[in-house]
Design a protein around this motif. Structure first.
Motif, PDB file in Angstrom:
ATOM      1  N   GLN A   2      59.683  31.762  23.938  1.00 13.63           N
ATOM      2  CA  GLN A   2      59.186  30.515  23.376  1.00 13.63           C
ATOM      3  C   GLN A   2      57.738  30.617  22.914  1.00 13.63           C
ATOM      4  OE1 GLN A   2      61.074  27.800  22.838  1.00 13.63           O
ATOM      5  NE2 GLN A   2      62.808  28.986  23.590  1.00 13.63           N
ATOM      6  N   ASP A   3      56.956  31.461  23.568  1.00 11.40           N
ATOM      7  CA  ASP A   3      55.518  31.506  23.301  1.00 11.40           C
ATOM      8  C   ASP A   3      55.102  32.664  22.401  1.00 11.40           C
ATOM      9  OD1 ASP A   3      55.309  29.353  25.042  1.00 11.40           O
ATOM     10  OD2 ASP A   3      55.012  30.648  26.786  1.00 11.40           O
ATOM     11  N   ASP A   4      55.707  33.825  22.590  1.00  7.36           N
ATOM     12  CA  ASP A   4      55.259  35.019  21.884  1.00  7.36           C
ATOM     13  C   ASP A   4      56.455  35.925  21.583  1.00  7.36           C
ATOM     14  OD1 ASP A   4      53.561  36.762  20.708  1.00  7.36           O
ATOM     15  OD2 ASP A   4      52.487  37.358  22.518  1.00  7.36           O
ATOM     16  N   PRO A   5      57.381  35.464  20.759  1.00  3.75           N
ATOM     17  CA  PRO A   5      58.637  36.206  20.575  1.00  3.75           C
ATOM     18  C   PRO A   5      58.463  37.601  20.009  1.00  3.75           C
ATOM     19  CG  PRO A   5      58.423  34.444  18.956  1.00  3.75           C
ATOM     20  CD  PRO A   5      57.342  34.236  19.965  1.00  3.75           C
ATOM     21  N   GLU A   6      57.435  37.848  19.190  1.00  2.00           N
ATOM     22  CA  GLU A   6      57.259  39.166  18.599  1.00  2.00           C
ATOM     23  C   GLU A   6      56.754  40.192  19.610  1.00  2.00           C
ATOM     24  OE1 GLU A   6      54.855  38.826  15.161  1.00  2.00           O
ATOM     25  OE2 GLU A   6      56.401  37.822  13.985  1.00  2.00           O
ATOM     26  N   ALA A   7      56.259  39.736  20.750  1.00  4.62           N
ATOM     27  CA  ALA A   7      55.753  40.661  21.767  1.00  4.62           C
ATOM     28  C   ALA A   7      56.828  41.076  22.767  1.00  4.62           C
ATOM     29  CB  ALA A   7      54.600  40.015  22.525  1.00  4.62           C
ATOM     30  N   VAL A   8      58.029  40.515  22.635  1.00  2.00           N
ATOM     31  CA  VAL A   8      59.074  40.763  23.629  1.00  2.00           C
ATOM     32  C   VAL A   8      60.240  41.529  22.988  1.00  2.00           C
ATOM     33  CG1 VAL A   8      60.613  39.713  25.321  1.00  2.00           C
ATOM     34  CG2 VAL A   8      58.440  38.606  24.751  1.00  2.00           C
ATOM     35  N   GLY A   9      60.529  42.702  23.539  1.00  2.97           N
ATOM     36  CA  GLY A   9      61.626  43.524  23.038  1.00  2.97           C
ATOM     37  C   GLY A   9      62.842  43.437  23.930  1.00  2.97           C
ATOM     38  N   MET A  10      63.905  44.125  23.496  1.00  2.00           N
ATOM     39  CA  MET A  10      65.136  44.153  24.285  1.00  2.00           C
ATOM     40  C   MET A  10      65.763  45.539  24.188  1.00  2.00           C
ATOM     41  SD  MET A  10      68.255  41.487  24.499  1.00  2.00           S
ATOM     42  CE  MET A  10      69.329  41.563  25.945  1.00  2.00           C
ATOM     43  N   VAL A  11      66.104  46.108  25.344  1.00  2.00           N
ATOM     44  CA  VAL A  11      66.817  47.382  25.417  1.00  2.00           C
ATOM     45  C   VAL A  11      68.063  47.144  26.248  1.00  2.00           C
ATOM     46  CG1 VAL A  11      66.746  49.792  26.113  1.00  2.00           C
ATOM     47  CG2 VAL A  11      64.654  48.677  25.296  1.00  2.00           C
ATOM     48  N   LEU A  12      69.211  47.221  25.613  1.00  2.00           N
ATOM     49  CA  LEU A  12      70.472  46.910  26.297  1.00  2.00           C
ATOM     50  C   LEU A  12      71.421  48.096  26.224  1.00  2.00           C
ATOM     51  CD1 LEU A  12      72.056  44.632  27.739  1.00  2.00           C
ATOM     52  CD2 LEU A  12      73.063  44.089  25.514  1.00  2.00           C
ATOM     53  N   GLY A  13      71.955  48.479  27.367  1.00  2.00           N
ATOM     54  CA  GLY A  13      72.912  49.573  27.414  1.00  2.00           C
ATOM     55  C   GLY A  13      74.341  49.071  27.405  1.00  2.00           C
ATOM     56  N   GLY A  69      60.765  41.364  19.153  1.00  2.00           N
ATOM     57  CA  GLY A  69      60.198  42.688  19.368  1.00  2.00           C
ATOM     58  C   GLY A  69      61.239  43.765  19.119  1.00  2.00           C
ATOM     59  N   PRO A  70      60.948  45.017  19.474  1.00  2.00           N
ATOM     60  CA  PRO A  70      61.905  46.111  19.281  1.00  2.00           C
ATOM     61  C   PRO A  70      63.248  45.797  19.929  1.00  2.00           C
ATOM     62  CG  PRO A  70      59.780  46.950  19.983  1.00  2.00           C
ATOM     63  CD  PRO A  70      59.699  45.459  20.113  1.00  2.00           C
ATOM     64  N   ASN A  71      64.319  46.178  19.250  1.00  2.00           N
ATOM     65  CA  ASN A  71      65.672  45.914  19.763  1.00  2.00           C
ATOM     66  C   ASN A  71      66.465  47.207  19.713  1.00  2.00           C
ATOM     67  OD1 ASN A  71      68.674  45.003  19.420  1.00  2.00           O
ATOM     68  ND2 ASN A  71      67.590  43.217  20.204  1.00  2.00           N
ATOM     69  N   THR A  72      66.925  47.654  20.876  1.00  2.00           N
ATOM     70  CA  THR A  72      67.557  48.975  20.972  1.00  2.00           C
ATOM     71  C   THR A  72      68.811  48.911  21.827  1.00  2.00           C
ATOM     72  OG1 THR A  72      65.359  49.991  20.889  1.00  2.00           O
ATOM     73  CG2 THR A  72      67.166  51.388  21.617  1.00  2.00           C
ATOM     74  N   GLY A  91      52.778  50.932  23.457  1.00  2.00           N
ATOM     75  CA  GLY A  91      52.222  49.745  22.831  1.00  2.00           C
ATOM     76  C   GLY A  91      53.080  49.116  21.766  1.00  2.00           C
ATOM     77  N   HIS A  92      54.399  49.355  21.793  1.00  2.00           N
ATOM     78  CA  HIS A  92      55.274  48.762  20.778  1.00  2.00           C
ATOM     79  C   HIS A  92      55.588  47.298  21.066  1.00  2.00           C
ATOM     80  CE1 HIS A  92      55.803  52.551  18.758  1.00  2.00           C
ATOM     81  NE2 HIS A  92      56.227  53.137  19.877  1.00  2.00           N
ATOM     82  N   CYS A  93      55.351  46.855  22.279  1.00  2.00           N
ATOM     83  CA  CYS A  93      55.564  45.453  22.639  1.00  2.00           C
ATOM     84  C   CYS A  93      54.846  45.214  23.972  1.00  2.00           C
ATOM     85  CB  CYS A  93      57.051  45.107  22.736  1.00  2.00           C
ATOM     86  SG  CYS A  93      57.977  46.176  23.833  1.00  2.00           S
ATOM     87  N   GLU A  94      54.870  43.984  24.440  1.00  4.29           N
ATOM     88  CA  GLU A  94      54.164  43.637  25.678  1.00  4.29           C
ATOM     89  C   GLU A  94      55.103  43.415  26.856  1.00  4.29           C
ATOM     90  OE1 GLU A  94      51.442  40.446  25.229  1.00  4.29           O
ATOM     91  OE2 GLU A  94      50.499  41.285  23.454  1.00  4.29           O
ATOM     92  N   ALA A  95      56.343  43.113  26.579  1.00  6.38           N
ATOM     93  CA  ALA A  95      57.333  42.906  27.643  1.00  6.38           C
ATOM     94  C   ALA A  95      58.704  43.252  27.074  1.00  6.38           C
ATOM     95  CB  ALA A  95      57.306  41.466  28.140  1.00  6.38           C
TER      96      ALA A  95
END
Length: 372
Positions: free
Chosen positions: A102-113, A163-166, A189-193
């Motif tokens: 909600q606050d900083d969507p571009e700083a948050v990535g997702m890595v899902l297996g 953020g990055p999505n993998t 440094g590609h994202c913050e969380a």
């Protein structure tokens, strides 16, 4: 995309500051933690509503209905694996608080297996193409369900994570590999969380696929009962977690992955992976308070157990085994092991999670548990 860390953050100290799960014990972290602590059996016999294929029991998530959980909008063509991931991410984001979607969507990535994505969706779409009047007489709305990154992509879209999505696939080790990949994203440094973890759905199609591949494969590993689930963790630097008022539920200390080319080499690979992960973590074997092995059974399970016994000698930490409680969760197995490790021991104690895959991989992750 912002890549700056919160004030006071140490980019080398990465912590799990939130997690959630969908498991055979139900939806939510609390349901899973309670089930594991009580040693409750989450594997149940077949009923008329579910075809288990070659098995007579399964670790099915009770009462999980996609539209009941996520609503009708946007779920008409959603497959079960994607729905499990979307729901689990939603539960995690809801309890984690500020600085996220909600606050900083571009700083948050997702890595899902995942193992294969949705096996049922892939087989259904292929069957429609082969049995229809024309090969292209298929429902185009269902095509996205046939690609492996469907769950990761849809979860990010649903929750506005930019953020990055993998998507990561690595057999039973997938959850450990996803955690390691997320750590690399943060340290570079590609994202913050990062929301990281793994998902696996139960379907009749997956049941037969696993049965044929394992029971008649070269390794003769035991199969079943199969389970399903998803576990996701919020991984971020310690300073960022503190800045947003989140406790460090566990600190990532070290990890290592080693391949083996023949089953009899699995023992040495486990020894090497664990030894190097402990060295990176600066943890002695006699300091480890809990082991959470893959518990894969058969020859590989025996080699994993023997390797761990040889490393720890007279100091034999308790071993938490999940497979007999919730079934074989395939690619999601290691993520549920990590979730159990975060909750099943006292604060400020090192925990070792290991995994062995019949296709020739071993992995070890060392965490220090406890809020700080």
């Amino acid at each position: 995309m912002s890549a700056s860390l919160a004030a006071g953050a140490d980019p080398d100290t990465l912590v799990v500051s939130g997690w959630s799960a969908a498991s055979p014990y139900g939806l939510g972290a609390e349901a899973f933690a309670d089930g594991v602590r009580e040693g409750r059996d989450g594997v149940h016999a077949a009923d008329d509503a579910l075809d288990l294929g070659p098995y007579d029991r399964s670790g099915h998530i009770p009462g999980f209905d996609i539209r009941a959980v996520l609503g009708r909008k946007g779920t008409r063509s959603m497959d079960r694996a994607t729905a499990l991931a979307v729901a689990t991410a939603g539960m995690l984001l809801e309890q984690a608080g500020g600085g996220l979607a909600q606050d900083d969507p571009e700083a948050v990535g997702m890595v899902l297996g995942t193992g294969h994505g949705s096996v049922q969706s892939i087989m259904d779409f292929t069957r429609d193409s082969l049995t229809g009047e024309k090969p292209f007489h298929v429902d185009p709305a269902l095509f996205p369900n046939t690609v492996m990154n469907r769950a990761a992509g849809q979860s990010a879209i649903w929750h506005t994570l930019r953020g990055p999505n993998t998507t990561v696939a690595g057999g039973a080790l997938t959850g450990l590999l996803a955690l390691n990949y997320a750590a690399r994203l943060l340290r570079r440094g590609h994202c913050e969380a990062v929301l990281c973890g793994a998902v696996e759905e139960f379907s009749t199609e997956r049941a037969w696929l696993e049965y044929r591949a394992r029971a008649s494969g070269p390794h003769q590993q035991p199969t079943g009962p199969l389970g399903e689930g998803c576990a996701l963790f919020l991984l971020e630097p310690l300073g960022r977690a503190r800045a947003h008022g989140r406790p460090a539920l566990a600190t990532l200390l070290g990890s290592r992955f080693v391949a083996f080319h023949a089953p009899e080499r699995a023992h040495n690979s486990v020894v090497r992976a664990v030894t190097e992960a402990l060295k990176e973590a600066d943890v002695r074997p006699d300091e480890v308070a809990l082991l959470v092995p893959s518990d894969c059974g058969g020859p590989l399970g025996g080699r994993e157990d023997a390797a761990l016994a040889s490393i720890f000698g007279e100091h034999q930490p308790p071993r938490l085994r999940l497979r007999h409680l919730i079934g074989d969760l395939g690619a999601a197995s290691a993520s549920l092991q990590l979730a159990a490790a975060v909750t099943a021991t006292e604060a400020d104690r090192p925990v070792l999670v290991t995994s062995v895959d019949p296709d020739g991989q071993t992995g070890a992750v060392v965490l220090r548990t406890g809020a700080r």
